[in-house]
Design an enzyme around this catalytic site. Structure first.
Site, mmCIF file in Angstrom:
data_model
loop_
_atom_site.group_PDB
_atom_site.id
_atom_site.type_symbol
_atom_site.label_atom_id
_atom_site.label_comp_id
_atom_site.label_asym_id
_atom_site.label_seq_id
_atom_site.Cartn_x
_atom_site.Cartn_y
_atom_site.Cartn_z
ATOM 1 N N LYS A 204 0.715 -1.286 0.033
ATOM 2 C CA LYS A 204 -0.082 0.056 -0.037
ATOM 3 C C LYS A 204 0.907 1.304 -0.100
ATOM 4 C CE LYS A 204 -2.003 2.609 2.939
ATOM 5 N NZ LYS A 204 -1.538 3.806 2.197
ATOM 6 N N GLY A 257 6.803 4.576 8.401
ATOM 7 C CA GLY A 257 6.233 6.007 8.539
ATOM 8 C C GLY A 257 6.178 6.375 9.949
ATOM 9 N N THR A 259 6.197 6.889 14.178
ATOM 10 C CA THR A 259 6.138 6.242 15.334
ATOM 11 C C THR A 259 4.819 5.823 16.098
ATOM 12 O OG1 THR A 259 8.281 6.814 15.765
ATOM 13 C CG2 THR A 259 6.954 5.971 17.593
ATOM 14 N N GLU A 260 4.058 7.003 15.802
ATOM 15 C CA GLU A 260 2.666 6.960 16.389
ATOM 16 C C GLU A 260 1.804 5.748 15.533
ATOM 17 O OE1 GLU A 260 0.399 10.382 15.190
ATOM 18 O OE2 GLU A 260 -1.506 9.634 16.167
ATOM 19 N N GLY A 262 3.323 3.396 13.751
ATOM 20 C CA GLY A 262 3.944 2.014 14.007
ATOM 21 C C GLY A 262 3.246 1.452 15.280
ATOM 22 N N GLU A 279 10.103 0.809 10.294
ATOM 23 C CA GLU A 279 11.187 2.186 10.208
ATOM 24 C C GLU A 279 10.486 3.084 10.599
ATOM 25 O OE1 GLU A 279 12.781 4.830 8.762
ATOM 26 O OE2 GLU A 279 12.854 3.839 6.840
ATOM 27 N N GLU A 410 9.632 15.081 16.118
ATOM 28 C CA GLU A 410 9.826 15.129 14.743
ATOM 29 C C GLU A 410 8.972 16.100 13.738
ATOM 30 O OE1 GLU A 410 9.057 11.457 12.206
ATOM 31 O OE2 GLU A 410 11.166 11.324 11.418
HETATM 32 P P1 NAI Z 1 1.718 7.871 8.542
HETATM 33 O O1 NAI Z 1 2.838 7.107 9.607
HETATM 34 O O2 NAI Z 1 0.362 8.426 9.048
HETATM 35 O O3 NAI Z 1 1.709 7.370 6.954
HETATM 36 C C1 NAI Z 1 2.474 6.488 6.691
HETATM 37 C C2 NAI Z 1 1.895 4.973 5.948
HETATM 38 O O4 NAI Z 1 1.233 4.747 7.002
HETATM 39 C C3 NAI Z 1 1.055 5.845 4.906
HETATM 40 O O5 NAI Z 1 0.872 4.852 3.832
HETATM 41 C C4 NAI Z 1 -0.424 5.656 5.620
HETATM 42 O O6 NAI Z 1 -1.596 5.522 4.651
HETATM 43 C C5 NAI Z 1 -0.202 4.396 6.467
HETATM 44 N N1 NAI Z 1 -1.173 4.539 7.914
HETATM 45 C C6 NAI Z 1 -1.566 5.794 8.544
HETATM 46 N N2 NAI Z 1 -2.472 5.289 9.458
HETATM 47 C C7 NAI Z 1 -2.366 4.094 9.269
HETATM 48 C C8 NAI Z 1 -3.320 2.730 10.118
HETATM 49 N N3 NAI Z 1 -4.098 3.214 11.151
HETATM 50 N N4 NAI Z 1 -2.893 1.346 9.822
HETATM 51 C C9 NAI Z 1 -2.131 1.155 8.821
HETATM 52 N N5 NAI Z 1 -1.562 2.060 7.850
HETATM 53 C C10 NAI Z 1 -1.702 3.632 8.353
HETATM 54 O O7 NAI Z 1 2.481 9.465 8.375
HETATM 55 P P2 NAI Z 1 1.856 10.667 7.905
HETATM 56 O O8 NAI Z 1 0.471 10.982 8.622
HETATM 57 O O9 NAI Z 1 1.745 10.711 6.533
HETATM 58 O O10 NAI Z 1 3.009 11.884 8.269
HETATM 59 C C11 NAI Z 1 2.821 12.132 9.696
HETATM 60 C C12 NAI Z 1 4.125 12.189 10.416
HETATM 61 O O11 NAI Z 1 4.788 10.916 10.242
HETATM 62 C C13 NAI Z 1 5.282 13.090 9.652
HETATM 63 O O12 NAI Z 1 5.006 14.346 10.164
HETATM 64 C C14 NAI Z 1 6.644 12.567 10.079
HETATM 65 O O13 NAI Z 1 7.025 13.225 11.345
HETATM 66 C C15 NAI Z 1 6.378 10.932 10.336
HETATM 67 N N6 NAI Z 1 6.467 10.235 9.052
HETATM 68 C C16 NAI Z 1 7.762 9.512 9.083
HETATM 69 C C17 NAI Z 1 8.179 8.931 8.076
HETATM 70 C C18 NAI Z 1 9.642 7.949 8.024
HETATM 71 O O14 NAI Z 1 9.973 7.802 6.922
HETATM 72 N N7 NAI Z 1 9.895 7.631 8.992
HETATM 73 C C19 NAI Z 1 7.604 9.116 6.729
HETATM 74 C C20 NAI Z 1 6.253 9.704 6.729
HETATM 75 C C21 NAI Z 1 5.766 10.317 8.040
#
Ligand code: NAI
Ligand code: MG
Length: 506
Positions: A204, A257, A259-260, A262, A279, A410
């Site tokens: 996804k 994505g 940590t929250e 994760g 990660e 972050e």
């Molecule tokens: P996110 O962690 O919500 O999104 C990353 C992925 O997880 C996306 O594909 C999203 O659709 C999916 N996702 C979201 N909620 C989910 C759930 N409940 N169950 C399964 N999958 C889910 O990150 P977001 O909202 O795009 O960005 C927010 C913050 O996250 C950023 O400001 C940054 O601090 C952090 N982040 C860190 C990343 C990294 O490479 N470690 C990459 C993207 C965001």
């Protein structure tokens, strides 16, 4: 359709889109399930935006639970009975290599797509995202034939009475959920090792950047991967993502994505105790000593935070500078920041594009406001750039202290906190004072000091006199709340393998 949604000032009217990119944008964007392009069961679609203008680029089929179920069935079938299950490791490796070749043939097109959907400069996509993705697939193609078990001697039985050995087997059907900061590269990091080990996949992409993964789906088809080996389902986290994480017939979930989220994945994975690798976020310290070569440390510190607009999990967002050179380094980084040319990604002169979305723009803006209201001093930047799109100026804070929000959380944008320190003895505990542990940087000409400090830092990667250097062979991942397991290198294969002990009485 693209032509209806672009206004006159869209990037496509300002810059020439390659013909294949124009065609791709006009085609319907479907889900890739069992080797076929299909609409979502619900028939729903969602828009993906050009962050340079805020305009809709395309509408994409929106996967939800039913589509995940269909994709898992296809992946299960391909894993248990299809030609993939019977394929030799060498043939698997050849397919992965072929995919790398096809990506290379489409390099210019994919760089445009990445730039349009994510906002990053096309020039950056061409020197970073694309070559790293291609190399990752080639590196992983080589591993397909080198996944070996061991023979194990027994201690409590006579050597001639038992023979035992281990076999490494693919873990099964894998769910992979990736972010938007390096859309294609994150897909490569995930797909490469899963394919090398012989798993089948439900991937996804992030809802903000689904396009390059869909293009990749076409290349996967073209390379000749059997149906169902890779399934690609654009959709939202709370629906499609959650359905993957909790699915009873997925054997492993790999997530990159926040940590929250994760932590949400870990809880959802408990449904069937699927294996989990993560990660996650970071708040990486970048440490500049007075004995460093400042002519490389200063641009290095700037690029550590401003590369990819700070949207890197390993961004050097806490800049610690030895007191003696603090003013000089901060002034230097600030000069570097002012030189960065912001603009739309397709403009060849652009060095920094917009943040990926309105949501990230709001989030980063609110961190900047919080830094100011908590007493931080903006040395440079601190504002929106232009009037359209999600641009934020490269921003440097000083006068910050260790309990401020912007020092601990972050930000994931082009915002760095500069802080002075006294000397080498003081810095390791300060640098480690974070819930994260993804990366760290050290700049010094004293090689012993650098090695000693590297051993004390709780971080998955330590860069010395460089930053943001990646290689497909070098493991990457986090200590503490930055994650579980490693991406890339030999280490990532562990995420996708089971170990079977076979014990024979002779
Ligand atoms: P996110 O962690 O919500 O999104 C990353 C992925 O997880 C996306 O594909 C999203 O659709 C999916 N996702 C979201 N909620 C989910 C759930 N409940 N169950 C399964 N999958 C889910 O990150 P977001 O909202 O795009 O960005 C927010 C913050 O996250 C950023 O400001 C940054 O601090 C952090 N982040 C860190 C990343 C990294 O490479 N470690 C990459 C993207 C965001
Ligand atoms: Mg987008």
């Amino acid at each position: 359709m693209l032509t209806e949604t672009f206004s006159e000032k869209s990037q496509s009217t300002l810059y020439t889109l390659l013909p294949k990119v124009q065609n791709f944008l006009k085609m319907p964007k479907k889900l890739f399930i069992g080797g076929k392009w299909v609409d979502a069961v619900s028939g729903k679609t969602f828009p993906t935006y050009d962050p340079a203008t805020g305009e809709i680029l395309a509408h994409v089929a929106e996967a939800d639970k039913e589509d995940v179920d269909k994709a898992v069935k296809a992946a299960r079938e391909a894993f248990e009975k299809g030609p993939w299950a019977k394929m030799t490791p060498s043939d698997r490796g050849k397919l992965i290599w072929k995919l790398a070749d096809l990506i290379e043939e489409n390099l210019e097109e994919l760089a445009q797509i990445e730039s349009l959907d994510n906002g990053k400069p096309m020039a950056v996509a061409k020197v970073a995202d694309l070559p790293l993705s291609i190399d990752l697939f080639r590196y992983m193609a080589g591993w397909a034939t080198k996944i070996e078990g061991n023979t194990i001697p027994f201690s409590l039985a006579k050597p001639e009475t038992f023979v035992s050995y281990t076999i490494r087997e693919p873990i099964g059907v894998v769910g992979q959920i990736i972010p938007w900061n390096f859309p294609l590269l994150m897909a490569a990091w995930k797909l490469g090792p899963a394919l090398a080990t012989g798993c089948t996949i439900v991937l996804k992409p992030a809802e903000q950047t689904p396009l390059s993964a869909l293009w990749l789906g076409e290349l996967i088809q073209q390379a000749g991967f059997p149906d169902g080996v890779v399934n690609i389902l654009p959709g939202f986290g709370e629906t499609a993502g959650a359905a993957i994480a909790s699915h009873m017939d997925i054997d492993k979930v790999a997530f990159t994505g926040s940590t929250e989220v994760g932590k949400i994945i870990v809880k959802a994975a408990a449904s069937n105790l699927k294996k989990v690798s993560l990660e996650l976020g970071g708040k990486s310290p970048n440490i500049v000593f007075s004995d460093a070569d400042l002519s490389t440390a200063i641009p290095g510190a700037a690029s550590a935070i401003f590369f990819n607009h700070g949207q890197c999990c390993c961004a050097g967002s806490r800049l610690y500078v030895e007191k003696k050179v603090f003013d000089k380094v901060v002034e230097g980084v600030s000069e570097e920041a002012k030189k960065i040319r912001l603009g739309p990604g397709l403009d060849p002169a652009t060095q920094m594009g917009p943040l990926v979305s309105q949501e990230q723009f709001d989030r980063v803006s609110s961190y900047i406001r919080s830094g100011i209201s908590e007493g931080g001093r903006v040395i440079t930047g601190g504002n929106r750039y232009g009037e359209r799109g999600y641009f934020i100026q490269p921003t440097i804070f000083s006068g910050v202290h260790s309990d401020m929000k912007i020092v601990n959380e972050e930000i994931f944008g082009p915002v760095v906190c500069a802080m002075p320190f006294e000397g080498v003895d003081e810095i390791a505990p300060v640098a480690n004072q974070t819930i994260y542990g993804l990366a760290a940087g050290i700049w010094t000409n004293d090689i012993s000091k650098a090695h000693r400090l590297a051993s004390k830092l709780k971080a998955g990667t330590v860069w010395i006199n460089c930053y943001n250097v990646f290689d497909a062979a070098l493991p990457f991942g986090g200590y503490k709340q930055s994650g579980w397991g490693r991406e890339m290198g030999h280490a990532v294969l562990e995420n996708y393998l089971e170990t079977k002990s076979v014990c024979i009485q002779i």
